[in-house]
Each structure stands twice: as C-alpha cells, then as structure tokens.
Design an enzyme around this catalytic site. Structure first.
Site, PDB file in Angstrom:
ATOM      1  N   TRP B 197     -51.278  94.019 -67.746  1.00 32.38           N
ATOM      2  CA  TRP B 197     -52.267  93.749 -66.691  1.00 32.38           C
ATOM      3  C   TRP B 197     -53.664  93.579 -67.288  1.00 32.38           C
ATOM      4  O   TRP B 197     -54.467  92.792 -66.783  1.00 32.38           O
ATOM      5  CB  TRP B 197     -52.257  94.847 -65.629  1.00 32.38           C
ATOM      6  CG  TRP B 197     -51.307  94.540 -64.495  1.00 32.38           C
ATOM      7  CD1 TRP B 197     -49.976  94.804 -64.459  1.00 32.38           C
ATOM      8  CD2 TRP B 197     -51.619  93.891 -63.246  1.00 32.38           C
ATOM      9  NE1 TRP B 197     -49.441  94.370 -63.274  1.00 32.38           N
ATOM     10  CE2 TRP B 197     -50.419  93.814 -62.506  1.00 32.38           C
ATOM     11  CE3 TRP B 197     -52.790  93.376 -62.676  1.00 32.38           C
ATOM     12  CZ2 TRP B 197     -50.352  93.240 -61.229  1.00 32.38           C
ATOM     13  CZ3 TRP B 197     -52.723  92.806 -61.397  1.00 32.38           C
ATOM     14  CH2 TRP B 197     -51.515  92.740 -60.691  1.00 32.38           C
ATOM     15  N   HIS B 346     -49.562  93.103 -50.209  1.00 32.28           N
ATOM     16  CA  HIS B 346     -48.819  93.448 -51.416  1.00 32.28           C
ATOM     17  C   HIS B 346     -48.351  94.897 -51.264  1.00 32.28           C
ATOM     18  O   HIS B 346     -49.146  95.766 -50.875  1.00 32.28           O
ATOM     19  CB  HIS B 346     -49.733  93.428 -52.645  1.00 32.28           C
ATOM     20  CG  HIS B 346     -49.983  92.092 -53.247  1.00 32.28           C
ATOM     21  ND1 HIS B 346     -50.827  91.169 -52.705  1.00 32.28           N
ATOM     22  CD2 HIS B 346     -49.513  91.532 -54.396  1.00 32.28           C
ATOM     23  CE1 HIS B 346     -50.868  90.091 -53.481  1.00 32.28           C
ATOM     24  NE2 HIS B 346     -50.083  90.285 -54.512  1.00 32.28           N
ATOM     25  N   GLU B 349     -45.005  96.739 -55.584  1.00 33.85           N
ATOM     26  CA  GLU B 349     -44.878  95.942 -56.819  1.00 33.85           C
ATOM     27  C   GLU B 349     -44.873  96.950 -57.977  1.00 33.85           C
ATOM     28  O   GLU B 349     -45.803  97.027 -58.767  1.00 33.85           O
ATOM     29  CB  GLU B 349     -46.063  94.963 -56.944  1.00 33.85           C
ATOM     30  CG  GLU B 349     -45.965  94.022 -58.159  1.00 33.85           C
ATOM     31  CD  GLU B 349     -47.201  93.124 -58.302  1.00 33.85           C
ATOM     32  OE1 GLU B 349     -48.138  93.260 -57.490  1.00 33.85           O
ATOM     33  OE2 GLU B 349     -47.226  92.309 -59.237  1.00 33.85           O
ATOM     34  N   HIS B 374     -44.074  90.974 -52.781  1.00 32.67           N
ATOM     35  CA  HIS B 374     -43.173  91.603 -53.751  1.00 32.67           C
ATOM     36  C   HIS B 374     -42.142  92.533 -53.107  1.00 32.67           C
ATOM     37  O   HIS B 374     -40.982  92.196 -53.020  1.00 32.67           O
ATOM     38  CB  HIS B 374     -43.936  92.346 -54.863  1.00 32.67           C
ATOM     39  CG  HIS B 374     -44.768  91.460 -55.704  1.00 32.67           C
ATOM     40  ND1 HIS B 374     -44.222  90.606 -56.624  1.00 32.67           N
ATOM     41  CD2 HIS B 374     -46.118  91.258 -55.751  1.00 32.67           C
ATOM     42  CE1 HIS B 374     -45.186  89.919 -57.219  1.00 32.67           C
ATOM     43  NE2 HIS B 374     -46.351  90.292 -56.691  1.00 32.67           N
TER      44      HIS B 374
HETATM   45 ZN    ZN Z   1     -49.613  88.668 -55.854  1.00 34.12          ZN
END
Ligand code: ZN
Ligand code: ZN
Lengths: 510, 510
Positions: B197, B346, B349, B374
C-alpha cells in the site's frame, strides 16, 4: 456570552446527533452475537475457572495478533510455515495449546508421523546400509552388502558416518531425506503442487525404506506413540497401507503382521500409559492403482476387520488426488463395500474447481463417507455443504499440510475459516507432521487458532475442536466415554495449570 | 470349454456388479445440476447462436485449463498477476473476452484508471517540471521553475529527456512511477499489505501530480474514456475525491470544477460515441481523516447532488482499511446521511478475521450500502452473507487488485469462487487498472473466468456478470434500459463474431 452559549448548544446538538441510534446498536450486536453462536464452540459454556483461563489465553492471543495487525510484515501466518516454525515455541498461546488436551488425531498417515530427529536416531541401528543416488537415498538393513542394484553403491551407514569427519553434519544431511522442512530458509517459497508432491513422495520412500525393517518399525511405533501422547493426544486413527516388513535374515512378513505389530506395540504402550486409549487403522490403497488392486485392498480390509474388529476402522484411498483416479472410477466397488466397511475418504484436497478431483467431494458424500479427508474445496460447493451438514459428516482439516503441499499461501485464505464460522463438524489434524518436522498436533492447532480462526475465537472453540475429535472418532460408545473421562480429567488439570502457572499469569486479568 | 464359459459368466457378473447404481447416478446428477443452477449465470438460457459460441469458448477454456491441470507449473493463476500479464493476449479465451460487451465498470478510482503508457505520453506536454527524490517523483506544470521546495531540484521534463541520451529509457523509467507493474520480474513476490500500500500510494501521488493540471486532466479524461470504451465498457461509476485543478497561471479551481470537467468531457465523448452511456461519480474521502472532514465531504456530496443529480451517485470512504478508521466511527453521521445520499462503501477488503476492518462489513450492511466494495472477508460471515442476499446488496469484486494488494496469492483461493457458486449478486470490476497496467476490465474478467470460477462455468456466467453490472448500477430506469439496448445489440454482434470469425473457429464443434 450569548455567542458562547449558542456555540455550546450547537455543539451539544451535534454530539446528540452523533451517537449511534439504539436500534442500530441492537441490530449490530444481534448480528455479531449470531455469528459467535453459530461458529464452532459458540454454544460451549465455560465455568468460572475456564473463564479465567480463557481471559489469560485471550490476553496473549490479542497481544500477539495486535502486534501483527499494526506491523503485518511480522505476521507469520501469511508466510510459509517453514519460515516461522522455529519461532512457534516463543508464543505464549502456543505454550498453552501445547499443554492442552486435544482429544484425538483422526487424519494421519502411518509412515509420516514421527519427527525426523528421531528417525535419524533410528539410523544408528546396526546393519543399516545406504545407497545415495542423485537426490535420493535408499536404506536397507542387511547382514551383508545388499544385492539388489541401487544405481550407486551400498555402504554401511555407520561406516559412512564414522568416515564423514563430522557425524553431526552427516546426520543433518541424512535428516534432510526424512523431511521437507529446511531450517535455512531454502525452498520456503511456493512451488507448484506436482513438484512439491514429488519431493513429498521422495521423503515417504526414504522413510519407508528405513522403517520396513521389523525391529526398527517396533521402535518407530513406540516413539511415535510417545510423541503423540506427549502432545496430549489420547487416541489416534491412522491411515496405513500395511506394507510388508522384513527381518535381517530376509524373512518377509505379510500385511497382517504389521497390523498385529501396531496392536501389540500399542497394548504395551497402554500398559505404561494407562490413560492412552489406543489406535485404530484406516486401511488404504493408492488411488492411482488399478481397480483390481483396490478390490484386493477392500477384501483385505474386510478380512482383517473380521479378525480384529477393534483395530480396523475402515478404508480410504490415498495419494495426490489430481494425479490419481477420481472416486467416480470406484463407485461400483465402493458403493458395494460401504455397508460392511466404513469409508473415510480423502476428497477435494485441491484448488481446482470443477475438475474430476473437485467432484470427488460429490462421490465421497454420496458413498456415505463417515468423515472427509481435507474437503478443501467444499466452500465452493453450497449444495455439498448442505448435504454434509445433513449427513453430519466431519471434515478432517489439516492446515499446515495444505500450506506445505501448495494449496494455500496465506492461511487466512484457508477455507477452514469459513467452516469454523459456519459451525461445521470440523476436526483438526496434521496429516503428515513428521514430513514437515511439526509437533503431532499442537502446531496445527496453533496455526488454526491464531492464523485461520477469528481473532475473537477463544477457548470455547479450542475445546469444541478437541470434543469434535472424540465425537467423530470411530470408537464404540464404551471407549468413547472412556476417552471423554480421560479428556475431562486432563482438561480440568490443564485449566488449573493455566490459571496457577505464574508463567502464564504475568498478565492482568479482570 | 466349461471353464471358459464359467470365467465369462463370472466376468459378466463382475461387470454387472460394477456399474453405477441408477439411483446413485441420479442423485449425483441432481447435486451437480443444483450447483450449476445456483451459480451466477445458472438460470441464463442461451439461444442457438449463443450455444454455438459457448461451445467455441468452452473448447478453448477446456484446452487451456487442461494443459495446466497436467502441468500445474504452467498454471498462471496460482502465480502473481505480474508474472503472466504479458502472456494474457495469447489466450484465445482472452481474445473472446476482450471483444465481449461487458456492461459497466462500477468500482474504479478516478486517478488510477489510465494505462501508464498513456500517462507517459501526457508528460510530453509543455511546461512540465519534475523533481526526483529518492524513489519518489513530483511533477508540476509551471511557466517558471516551481518555487515550492521539493527535496531536490526542479527541472523541465523535456530538458531531462533530451539530455538523457535515450528518451525511451528515460520514459520507461518515468513510467515506473506510474505503475506497480514491473515487466522484468522484479517485485513479483508477495510483500505484506502495508508495504504494498505504501508503494501504491506513491504511484497515486505521482499520477495525481501529473493530472492536477487542468489541460492534462482533460486529455487524461478523454483517453480514459476511450480505453474503457475500446474494452467494451459502456458506462462507468467512478470513485473520486474531486481534488482541485490548477492552471499554468496558478489559478486553482474548486471541487465543482472537476465534477464539471468530468461531465463536459463525457458529453463530448458521447457526441463522438453515441452508444456510450456515460459516467456517474461516487464522491469519496480518505477514511483516515477526521470526522469533521468526512462531514464536510458528505455536505459537498449533498450540494453537488442537488446541482447535478444525474452525475452524482453517492458517497464512499477510501484508503487502506486496516490503517483507516473503522466504519463504526462514522455510524452517526453516515446513518444520518444515508436517506439522502446513497452509500457505496468499501468494506472487508481484508484477510484479518474478527478485527475492526473485518467488522466494517457489518456496518456497511446496516448502513444500507447499495453495493459493497470488495467484501473480500464475507465468506467468513454466514449471517452477513444472508443479510446481503436479503437486502440484495451487490458485491464489487476486484480480483487482480486483491492479488496486487496482497490479499491472495493463488486466485483459486479468492472468495469470489464461493460468491459465484452461491449465486450472489456479484459485479466484476478493476479498482485501479492503471496502477497495475491492466486493461480496463478484460483482464479482470479473464482472471475471474479462468482462474477463479469453476472449470465448468461458461458463457452464461460471463453474460450474467455483464448483466449484473447494469442491474446493480445507480442508473435510473430510463438510462438503464438504454444501456441494456446498447448491450444487447453489441452482444448479438459479439456472438456472431465468435461464430463467424475464422480465427476462433479453427476448432471442431459438435
Ligand atoms: Zn477501491
Ligand atoms: Zn491425508
């Protein structure tokens, strides 16, 4: 002043608006509670002492996991088991699990149960010859140099060791033939399933050539039972092909002989360890063999079961599923046999969805398999999952095996997480702990509890998994209740030990 | 003779005994059929032409997968996406999927949609300065040397390129700042989620510094639409934080300006491509920011939605979930906003089970999220899965993103396999295709179809996934039915093309 009052009022209004609505809070709580209740162990009630032990356990679990959550590069369970194996003993959670009574091991293969360090000790027996070829080794006990060709030359292991210059180095090298584990970091990375199974089969043949000698097999068996017993396992069901043993004079024993050796060795072990319940055998044949060979193996199972009904639990097919025959090849003979012989079939030990290996799950269920070995592919089959629940078929899950044999890398992606969440009848086992230098069962419990299960999963799940391993064993009701007595007694001691042991207790509990 | 007759008789008896019992066969068929019917696409009926096209597709799929089943070292989808990316175009299945109309993309982030090759082209614009520091780059358009300090010195990209000796090498090096993909095999291996990330955020900031310049953003937008259109995507919902753009003279535009730029650019594109339906925006804010910032973003969303109701679809929180605030921090403000503003959150995830990130799934569902971004962790939450089905919440699944961002290695372990088997409302998307140099949607469809879905999954699943992307879009009924018309027309052409194209047809079909 008025402005300030107004600001304060507005602030108050904002704060009021920003609390969580009651019904939201309740619905949230209900969903989370439902999940906890559904999961394996969710319905276990802990007594006061267990509750205290659980607080200690969860303190360590939370500490260890939180450290990784913030620094995921330190999170072991997303890496290969070999990369963190040597650090496991440092974990407080592991130490608790190691001392916990775990009930039974229900899925383990006879030749791959023992730690390679002990196997190396067994190579100190007299008359052992070795023949090294490329990256293989063949071993044979013999009074004279073995006559069968081996691709290189036979030499006495004792001579080779003495002339090696450094027996420790020699032994370390020898040990590498008995395990896939490499402490130096080599080969940690993932290889494809066929390649790793090739290596795995080599380990199997090396060990088999050592333990086919009757006196060594007796020692192997005793050491194996000792290791499992010391890991707090009180009963074992063992997959075995019952191959033939030999004596120094060349005498060859038949399959029945090995069955009897297991029985006698176990009886002797029980005399010394009266709270050990025993073993049963699940006879096996390699799934790549011809139908006639399988028929032959089933007949042997039938005969031995008639003679030793307490020893023989049932039948299974073994070997890499992708490369063997699908179960559908054996439907006629297995559906004919299943009323007489309990089946404990390996099925769905694969990541291939929609292939013949994957369909083995359908046939294992329809053939009335009492338990299923692995069932790795099951999360992708909702209808089969329903059938499994309906028929109360237990899954024998072997997480470390699935990592080493290349089905999954990060164990958080192991389907066991889903099975646990769904409350499926799961038992944890270790498949071939010797082949990866693991403890008989504690390593698998540890990885499952810390790497696969929810961070919130606690002592109740561990206890339920141990209980499952008794409930889903093939023991008759008498022996099952004896096993439960032994388990309960050991469990109480374990709980007291966790609470009283200063070592675990350097922790604040509420 | 008699003996022979007897042998024949016995053999016959054996053969008779060895056929599969009828009821077994039927039960087996019923289970497999039930699974096919349950899975995504299972209820799609194919017409004659589609059936023929499906045979061609499945011939290639089966060939390509069978080659890997026997030689799993050649099976790409158990490896990192970067290791096989360059080979994808060789696949016949891929070529079919590339030409297939795919409906909409519903989960993609505005700055990471465009292929890095095109981004490099945009660096040929005049007045672009670069500042290289360690492994970062900062870009800025300016008439004079930018005044803000950058840790090193600013220089015109055109000067650097001209004096580099080899513009191609210079551009290749520049491109590395715009993508995580490395063609040379470096960095294929799995790194932990935080590290990847970090790299990903660097790519984002490099690109953002290039496309914050208004004239470049206009070109970026046009090129992006062209790429998606050429990949057979007719409608897009885009997550965007609507940051501010600048002009060469230093003028800064507000958020509304970028929203209008998207709208005007899209309108212009539609003039040239009348069968392109358009875009909607899901406004976002970084989940690590303060509650006041989130409130501010929600207010902006509310205002813009009032002004441009056709453009603004709703609101979401973005950024790495583990390191951001959990949704539970925002329950009061989001549950207050949700009646006015659709949420497309989101959630889940993550591979961490039982953590606050994992619990985001509970809150996304309870907050009435229209779709979930996700939902990777959902297979481990049976109660949430039931709630999702009951509320008909679609999952936006991005398989390649999950591989690159270190959630899963072997995509056969991706939970999408379970979602597809359960027939959940799934849409496939690509999250940040530019960041991994992927095609806008075809690569994700290909990996999902070949690597994740069942070997038996066929054209019906592909069609259903495309249909889902229309059904679960935020379009009003009018535009939805226009999108369906465009899709159906293109679908018929696609089917004819598969059947008639000699290229696909060098295959025997029944
Ligand atoms: Zn995304
Ligand atoms: Zn096994």
């Amino acid at each position: 002043m008025q402005t300030l009052a107004c600001t304060t009022l507005c602030l108050l209004a904002t704060i009021t608006a920003r609390t969580i609505p009651d019904d939201y809070h309740n619905e949230r709580r209900a969903l989370l509670d439902e999940e906890t209740l559904t999961a394996v162990g969710g319905k276990q009630k802990l007594n006061d002492e267990e509750t205290l032990a659980n607080e200690i356990l969860m303190k360590w679990k939370t500490d260890e996991l939180n450290a990784s959550y913030l620094n995921p590069q330190h999170f072991n369970f997303s890496k290969h088991y070999f990369s963190y194996k040597k650090d496991i003993e440092k974990s407080k959670v592991y130490q608790i699990i190691r001392s916990m009574p775990k009930g039974s091991v229900l899925h383990v293969h006879s030749s791959l149960m023992l730690h390679p360090d002990i196997l190396v000790k067994l190579t100190y027996e007299e008359y052992l010859y070795a023949c090294y070829t490329n990256d293989n080794i063949k071993l044979q006990f013999s009074k004279a140099v073995p006559e069968r060709p081996c691709g290189n030359k036979w030499a006495l292991v004792s001579d080779l060791r003495n002339s090696s210059g450094d027996p420790d180095v020699f032994d370390a090298h020898l040990r590498d033939y008995f395990t896939l584990y490499r402490a130096d970091g080599e080969d940690y990375d993932f290889v494809d399933i066929n390649t790793v199974w090739e290596r795995f089969n080599k380990v199997y043949y090396a060990i088999k050539s050592l333990i086919s000698y009757r006196p060594v097999r007796e020692k192997y068996w005793y050491e194996t039972l000792k290791q499992f017993y010391n890991d707090n396992v009180m009963y074992i069901e063992i997959r075995t092909g019952l191959h033939s043993l030999y004596e120094l004079d060349g005498t060859k024993h038949n399959k029945r002989y090995l069955a009897e050796l297991y029985k006698n060795g176990t009886d002797k072990f029980i005399e010394e360890h009266p709270d050990f319940i025993g073993v049963k055998l699940i006879l096996t044949r390699h799934r790549a063999q011809s139908i006639d060979h399988i028929v032959d193996a089933i007949n042997t199972t039938r005969e031995l079961k008639a003679e030793m009904p307490d020893l023989i639990a049932g039948f299974d097919l073994v070997g890499q599923e992708d490369l063997g025959r699908p179960l559908s090849d054996f439907i006629p003979i297995l559906s004919e046999a299943k009323d007489e012989i309990n089946l404990y079939l390996h099925a769905g030990e694969t990541a291939w969805l929609g292939t013949s290996t994957d369909e083995n799950l359908v046939d294992a269920i329809l053939l009335g398999s009492k338990r299923i070995g692995h069932g790795y592919a099951l999360t992708k089959h909702p209808s089969l999952m329903s059938a499994l629940i309906k028929k109360n078929i237990a899954l024998e899950v072997n997480v470390i095996s699935n990592v080493v044999l290349s089905l999954v890398h990060d164990v958080r992606n192991h389907p066991l997480a889903t099975y646990l969440a769904l409350g499926l009848p799961v038992v944890l086992s270790s498949d071939d702990p010797g082949a990866w230098s693991a403890e008989p069962l504690s390593h698998d419990f540890f990885v499952a509890f810390m790497g696969v299960a929810s961070k919130r999963a606690d002592l109740r799940m561990l206890k339920q998994l141990a209980i499952n391993s008794i409930v889903y064993s093939s023991l008759d009701e008498d022996r099952k209740s004896r096993l439960f007595s032994v388990f309960n007694e050991r469990w109480d001691k374990f709980i007291k030990n966790v609470i009283c042991n200063k070592f675990y207790r350097d922790v604040e509990v509420s």
